[in-house]
Every structure is written in C-alpha cells, then in structure tokens.
Enzyme design. Sequence first.
Site, mmCIF file in Angstrom:
data_model
loop_
_atom_site.group_PDB
_atom_site.id
_atom_site.type_symbol
_atom_site.label_atom_id
_atom_site.label_comp_id
_atom_site.label_asym_id
_atom_site.label_seq_id
_atom_site.Cartn_x
_atom_site.Cartn_y
_atom_site.Cartn_z
ATOM 1 N N CYS A 1 0.835 -1.192 0.000
ATOM 2 C CA CYS A 1 0.000 0.000 0.000
ATOM 3 C C CYS A 1 0.877 1.252 0.000
ATOM 4 O O CYS A 1 1.874 1.325 0.712
ATOM 5 C CB CYS A 1 -0.943 0.091 1.185
ATOM 6 S SG CYS A 1 -2.113 -1.253 1.259
ATOM 7 N N TRP B 1 -2.550 -2.784 -1.744
ATOM 8 C CA TRP B 1 -2.223 -4.195 -1.902
ATOM 9 C C TRP B 1 -3.078 -4.901 -0.866
ATOM 10 O O TRP B 1 -2.899 -4.718 0.336
ATOM 11 C CB TRP B 1 -0.737 -4.436 -1.635
ATOM 12 C CG TRP B 1 -0.296 -5.825 -1.960
ATOM 13 C CD1 TRP B 1 0.071 -6.303 -3.184
ATOM 14 C CD2 TRP B 1 -0.168 -6.924 -1.051
ATOM 15 N NE1 TRP B 1 0.410 -7.632 -3.087
ATOM 16 C CE2 TRP B 1 0.280 -8.034 -1.795
ATOM 17 C CE3 TRP B 1 -0.381 -7.088 0.316
ATOM 18 C CZ2 TRP B 1 0.509 -9.284 -1.229
ATOM 19 C CZ3 TRP B 1 -0.161 -8.329 0.889
ATOM 20 C CH2 TRP B 1 0.280 -9.408 0.111
ATOM 21 N N LYS C 1 6.221 -4.505 -4.115
ATOM 22 C CA LYS C 1 7.656 -4.336 -3.934
ATOM 23 C C LYS C 1 8.051 -4.310 -2.467
ATOM 24 O O LYS C 1 9.087 -4.818 -2.077
ATOM 25 C CB LYS C 1 8.116 -3.058 -4.623
ATOM 26 C CG LYS C 1 9.598 -2.877 -4.544
ATOM 27 C CD LYS C 1 10.185 -2.390 -5.824
ATOM 28 C CE LYS C 1 11.676 -2.541 -5.834
ATOM 29 N NZ LYS C 1 12.107 -3.904 -6.190
ATOM 30 N N ASN D 1 -1.751 1.961 5.587
ATOM 31 C CA ASN D 1 -0.854 0.912 5.108
ATOM 32 C C ASN D 1 -0.484 0.083 6.323
ATOM 33 O O ASN D 1 0.033 0.624 7.292
ATOM 34 C CB ASN D 1 0.385 1.584 4.481
ATOM 35 C CG ASN D 1 1.523 0.606 4.236
ATOM 36 O OD1 ASN D 1 1.298 -0.567 4.015
ATOM 37 N ND2 ASN D 1 2.746 1.111 4.281
ATOM 38 N N GLY D 2 -0.789 -1.218 6.292
ATOM 39 C CA GLY D 2 -0.476 -2.067 7.442
ATOM 40 C C GLY D 2 -1.659 -2.951 7.778
ATOM 41 O O GLY D 2 -2.572 -3.127 6.976
ATOM 42 N N LYS E 1 13.041 -14.717 -10.845
ATOM 43 C CA LYS E 1 12.729 -13.605 -11.763
ATOM 44 C C LYS E 1 11.698 -14.052 -12.803
ATOM 45 O O LYS E 1 10.767 -13.332 -13.115
ATOM 46 C CB LYS E 1 13.984 -13.116 -12.517
ATOM 47 C CG LYS E 1 14.990 -12.315 -11.736
ATOM 48 C CD LYS E 1 14.566 -10.927 -11.363
ATOM 49 C CE LYS E 1 13.820 -10.905 -10.079
ATOM 50 N NZ LYS E 1 14.501 -10.754 -8.842
ATOM 51 N N HIS F 1 18.020 -36.148 -7.741
ATOM 52 C CA HIS F 1 17.189 -36.621 -6.632
ATOM 53 C C HIS F 1 15.749 -36.142 -6.771
ATOM 54 O O HIS F 1 15.026 -36.038 -5.790
ATOM 55 C CB HIS F 1 17.782 -36.153 -5.301
ATOM 56 C CG HIS F 1 19.176 -36.659 -5.078
ATOM 57 N ND1 HIS F 1 19.454 -37.992 -4.882
ATOM 58 C CD2 HIS F 1 20.370 -36.021 -5.075
ATOM 59 C CE1 HIS F 1 20.767 -38.144 -4.739
ATOM 60 N NE2 HIS F 1 21.342 -36.954 -4.865
ATOM 61 N N ARG G 1 4.074 -0.308 -4.774
ATOM 62 C CA ARG G 1 3.763 -0.862 -3.449
ATOM 63 C C ARG G 1 2.468 -1.664 -3.444
ATOM 64 O O ARG G 1 2.140 -2.308 -2.439
ATOM 65 C CB ARG G 1 3.660 0.271 -2.418
ATOM 66 C CG ARG G 1 4.918 1.093 -2.296
ATOM 67 C CD ARG G 1 4.719 2.216 -1.323
ATOM 68 N NE ARG G 1 4.565 1.739 0.030
ATOM 69 C CZ ARG G 1 5.563 1.510 0.874
ATOM 70 N NH1 ARG G 1 6.791 1.741 0.486
ATOM 71 N NH2 ARG G 1 5.338 1.073 2.084
ATOM 72 N N GLU H 1 17.850 -17.287 -8.189
ATOM 73 C CA GLU H 1 17.424 -15.918 -8.505
ATOM 74 C C GLU H 1 16.864 -15.849 -9.936
ATOM 75 O O GLU H 1 15.858 -15.186 -10.185
ATOM 76 C CB GLU H 1 18.608 -14.960 -8.310
ATOM 77 C CG GLU H 1 18.362 -13.510 -8.662
ATOM 78 C CD GLU H 1 17.214 -12.847 -7.913
ATOM 79 O OE1 GLU H 1 16.648 -13.422 -6.974
ATOM 80 O OE2 GLU H 1 16.846 -11.723 -8.312
#
Length: 611
Positions: free
Chosen positions: A2, A73, A606, A99-100, A488, A507, A27, A484
């Site tokens: 947010c 978000w 993000k 936000n939270g 992506k 395995h 965000r 990584e």
Amino acid sequence: MCGIVAYIGHREAYPILIKGLSRLEYRGYDSAGVALINGSLNIYKKKGKVADLENETAGKNVSGKLGMGHTRWATHGEPNDANSHPHLSQSGDVAIIHNGIIENYATLKEELGNRGHEFKSDTDTEVLVHLIEDVQQNTGCELEEAVRLALHEVVGAYAIVIISKNDPAKLIGARKGSPLVVGIGDGEYFMASDASPIIEYTKNVTYLNDGEMAFIKNGELTVKTIDNVVQTPYIQTLEMNLEAIEKGGYEHFMLKEIHEQPKSIYDSLRGRFNPQTGSFAMRSLKEYEGKIKNLNRIIIVGCGTSWHAGLVGEYLFEEISRIPVEVEYASEFRYRNPVVGEDDLVIAISQSGETADTLAAIELAKEKGATIFGLCNVVGSSIPRASHAGAYTHAGPEIGVASTKAFTAQVSILTLLAFGFAELRGKATKQDLRNAFAELESMPAKVEKTLQCEEKVKQLAEWIKDANNVLYLGRGYGFPVALEGALKLKEISYIHAEGYPAAEMKHGPIALIDENMPVIVVATKNSIYEKVISNIQEVKARKGKIIAIVTEGDDKVKKMADHVIEVPETSEFLVPLIATIPLQLLSYYVAVSRGCNVDQPRNLAKSVTVE
Ligand code: G6P
C-alpha cells in the site's frame, strides 16, 4: 504494501496525489483512491490501477488544497471498490488511508457494531476511522487527540493519514511498523510512504519514528509520540533526484534498472575500498571491529531476492572469511525460537528496508543480544534505523517490482565485507585484498560487457516464452544465481520455474526433464566446472534443451548446449554479479513477449510491510 500520499498547502492537491500514487504504485495496485476537501469531502476510489482511478474522476470535481491518496495491496477484504481506501467514519466526515494491518480489528468492530456503527467494507482500516470518530465524539477532543487516543487501542502495524471535513486546515499522520515521511515545503506539507511523491516539490523531509504522529495545523508541523511527548523532528535534505525515479526512455523500470547495474555496482562500492593499498573502509563498522574478530557466527536474514543475496553471502563469508554462516528466511527465523547470542552478527538484507518479516527477525535477534548489521537500499527506512550498524547499497531507487540492481549491489557489498572481515580475522593478507579489490573494481565494466548479450537473450526469450516449466541449475556460486534466475521468471512471466543445485537434480527434478523442458545452466569456468558438465550431460541424455551461461571462449559446453550466452571471465566469487545479468534480461524479455505487466506483476508488491 500500500502506498499513501497526502498534501496540504496552496496548490491543487489532486495532480500531486495522482502523480504521487503513480510513483507509489510499485507498493500495490489492487485499487486506488483519493479524498479531497473543498468545503465538502469528496472521495473517489476504484478497483484497479491509478489509471482506472483517473478515468473514474474524469469530469468530476477534484478541486481542493487538502487531500490524500492511496494505492492498495489487499490484505483484509478482496480488491473491489468498497474495500478501496480512503474509508469514511460513521458520519462520513472523517476519512482515513492506511498501510499495514490492524490485528485486533475484529474485536474493535464488534464493540463499535454494538454501539450502532455500520461498516461498508470488509477492511480493518474502516474500523479504525470509526474508532477515531467514536473517541472524538465521546471525549469532545480535537481530531489529532482522538487519533492519538484511538491508536492506543490498536494492535498491529500502520501508517495512516487522516483528514476531516470539519478540520479543513489539518492533516494528521501516524506510524508504527509502516513507513511515513513528511515533506516540508514553503507553506505546504506532504506525507507519503516514501519520498518519491515529494521530491519534485521539496527535498526537506522528516521520517517519522515508530510510535510517532505528525500533524499540520494552521500551517505548523508538530511531531509527538502517541504517548503525547512532543518531539523535535529531525529534518534532512534528500539527495534523490527526479530522473532516478523516472523511466529515462526505457519501456519499463525493470529494463532501466537492469541497464543501470554498471553504475549501481560502482556506486555501491565507491569509497569503500582501495585496490592499491588493499584497504577496506566502512565507517559504520569501525566500532565493531573487536566484535568481528571474535564472531562466533553470522546469521543472514532476508526475504525473496534479498534472501538469495544472503545465500551468496554464505558462500563468500565461509570461503573467504572462514566464519560459519546461516542464511534464514526472516519469516521462518522470527517464529522458530532460533539459538542466537551475543557473539553472533545478524546481517539483515532488504532493498526496501521495510519488509515486515525482516524487521521482526531483527527485533528478535536484538532481544537475544546479537549485533545487527542492516544492508538496505532505501535511505532512512526502518531496518537501517533498527540496526546497530549497516551500509546502504546506494543502488538508487528501484521501482520495478522484480529486484535487479538492488541484488547486485547487495552482493557487491557482501563481497567487500567478506574480504574486510577476512583481513580482520587474519584469513587474508593485504595482497589478497589488493587482488580481490582490483577484480571487484573491474566489475562495472564487466557487467557493461555482459549486457551486450541482450539481443541474443531476446531471441532465446521467444523460444522460452511458450514453456510451461523451466529448470535453472547451478553449483557453488552458480546455485544462488539459479535460484534468482528462476524467481525472476516466475515473478514477472508467470511461468513455473525452479532453481536447483545441479547435482541435486538427480534426486527429483530430473524426472521432469523431457524434450519440452528448457534447462538453464550456470556453467561458467570454476573449480567445479567439470562437475557441472556432467550434470549437463545428464540433462542431454534425457533430451532436455539447454541454455548455458558460459565464460567467453568456452568451447566445451558450446558443443553440448543448445544455446550459450557468453559472459566475461571473472574470479569465481564474483560470478553472481555477472551471471545474474542474462537471467534478468531473459525473464524480462519472456514477460514482455507474453504480454505481462513487467513492472507490476500480478499479486506482488515491492515493499511487503505485512507478514
Ligand atoms: C518482495 C519483492 C521482492 C523482494 C522481497 C524482499 O517480495 O517483490 O522483489 O526481493 O519483497 O524485499 P526487500 O525490500 O526486503 O528486499
């Protein structure tokens, strides 16, 4: 998660809010909304992106010199118009953005419900604004005091901004656990989740500390704790410039940020070492030198890409400094009662410096007596402030949700630290440092050269784009690179991808390999190059299709792989800085050719300020 932005002053608020929301959209982008006061309180909110909100407001009254905006978000309540912020109090006079997470919202909601409050959304946020109005009506106090008192009843994390139709000269904000910065202009003030919506207008800002509130009343800023102690705000002048948060001619922020890496790696290292003398200088570590010499262990905590940088860190610190290292997902570490003590150094890695799990992991480690070193990108964010020592990565603002330049900057500094610690502990000579630093100094140029693989990668992306699964393999320093690379691809193209240690493939994942399975192998020349070649043969034997990242001039792998991408030769410990670049580009071009929203992938944000 947010993004919030607010304005009070002499200009029209709406354009400032919309521009600010676009900058904060990284965000969260489930919905967007604004509230403006101009005699009346007007609210516009819409599921979707900021652009959808702009369509919604077209032709409507958006005037007002006091206003606030939110990009969401979703946590509590699905992304829809009703759950979008701003939310209103029972009377409809007071508005909030948040936000939270308010953890005890269900109890508060029930109590308020029993007193006749009716709610229009499923959010925790709406409960808070009802509570604030309830407190004000019951006590007859000023709005800022009602906010303060209400916050005492709240459990959870928040950055909030409140405005009221009845107080058109007041803007009130508060923070606990989620960031809030106040911008101080000439007869105008701003509040926002980060400085990006503010710097166009003023570079003078103050970051609120946890448990602080700020209010602007009749043109004056006051900062106090929610326990009612007035604070003198620390006003700093930011160095960030506008170009850094704009696309600069690139189609996406992610592509711009991939291309910025020669510079961001350079900036992350600048002034921190001297290859001629082999000296290493990080001022913030000076007072901890004794501690570093006698360290028992390093514990690295982080999430997502930062956790991958931590894995590279493990290989570096163990090999170069000979210090035992554990790398932990912050979200696991914080809840599993880990054994941590005074002789441990905890390195918390975070681009945003706000990730809730990483912050909580730090707090836990601090309680247990460990020393905390924060490695973050966003200056003034919560993790650096909660750490004993630390370093900023200086990669510049990273806006694309998929992290790229922050990762390579984190790895650059971890490399530097590994050598610095090694010297302090007698595990490396000055000559070792001179050699390593000379190689490190050449990294920006080598990364620049690596970027020349872009055209080739673009063609390979056309081939990968129709795959359902992709396997990424690597060994040694190539293993975190494989993880990584896979992350992506997943994040932005929605193709299932797995990163695996190449030898572990037998395995399990080897069962997945057939002629439709692209396998991307980090096969640069290193001490276990021959072993990786054997793993490539195993894939070939099962008809898997191979793209190999190889050291330039390599003939051996070229004969086996379906495609190779050549990267410049470098020391083994620096391979992650080079080999990650083609994988970033590959995921970018796959996502573009699949028509995905590269900078704002679905469901992601993000800055993850909720656990
Ligand atoms: C989110 C982002 C990732 C990032 C992770 C950790 O998931 O989408 O790109 O790696 O959070 O964030 P941090 O800011 O702590 O590095």
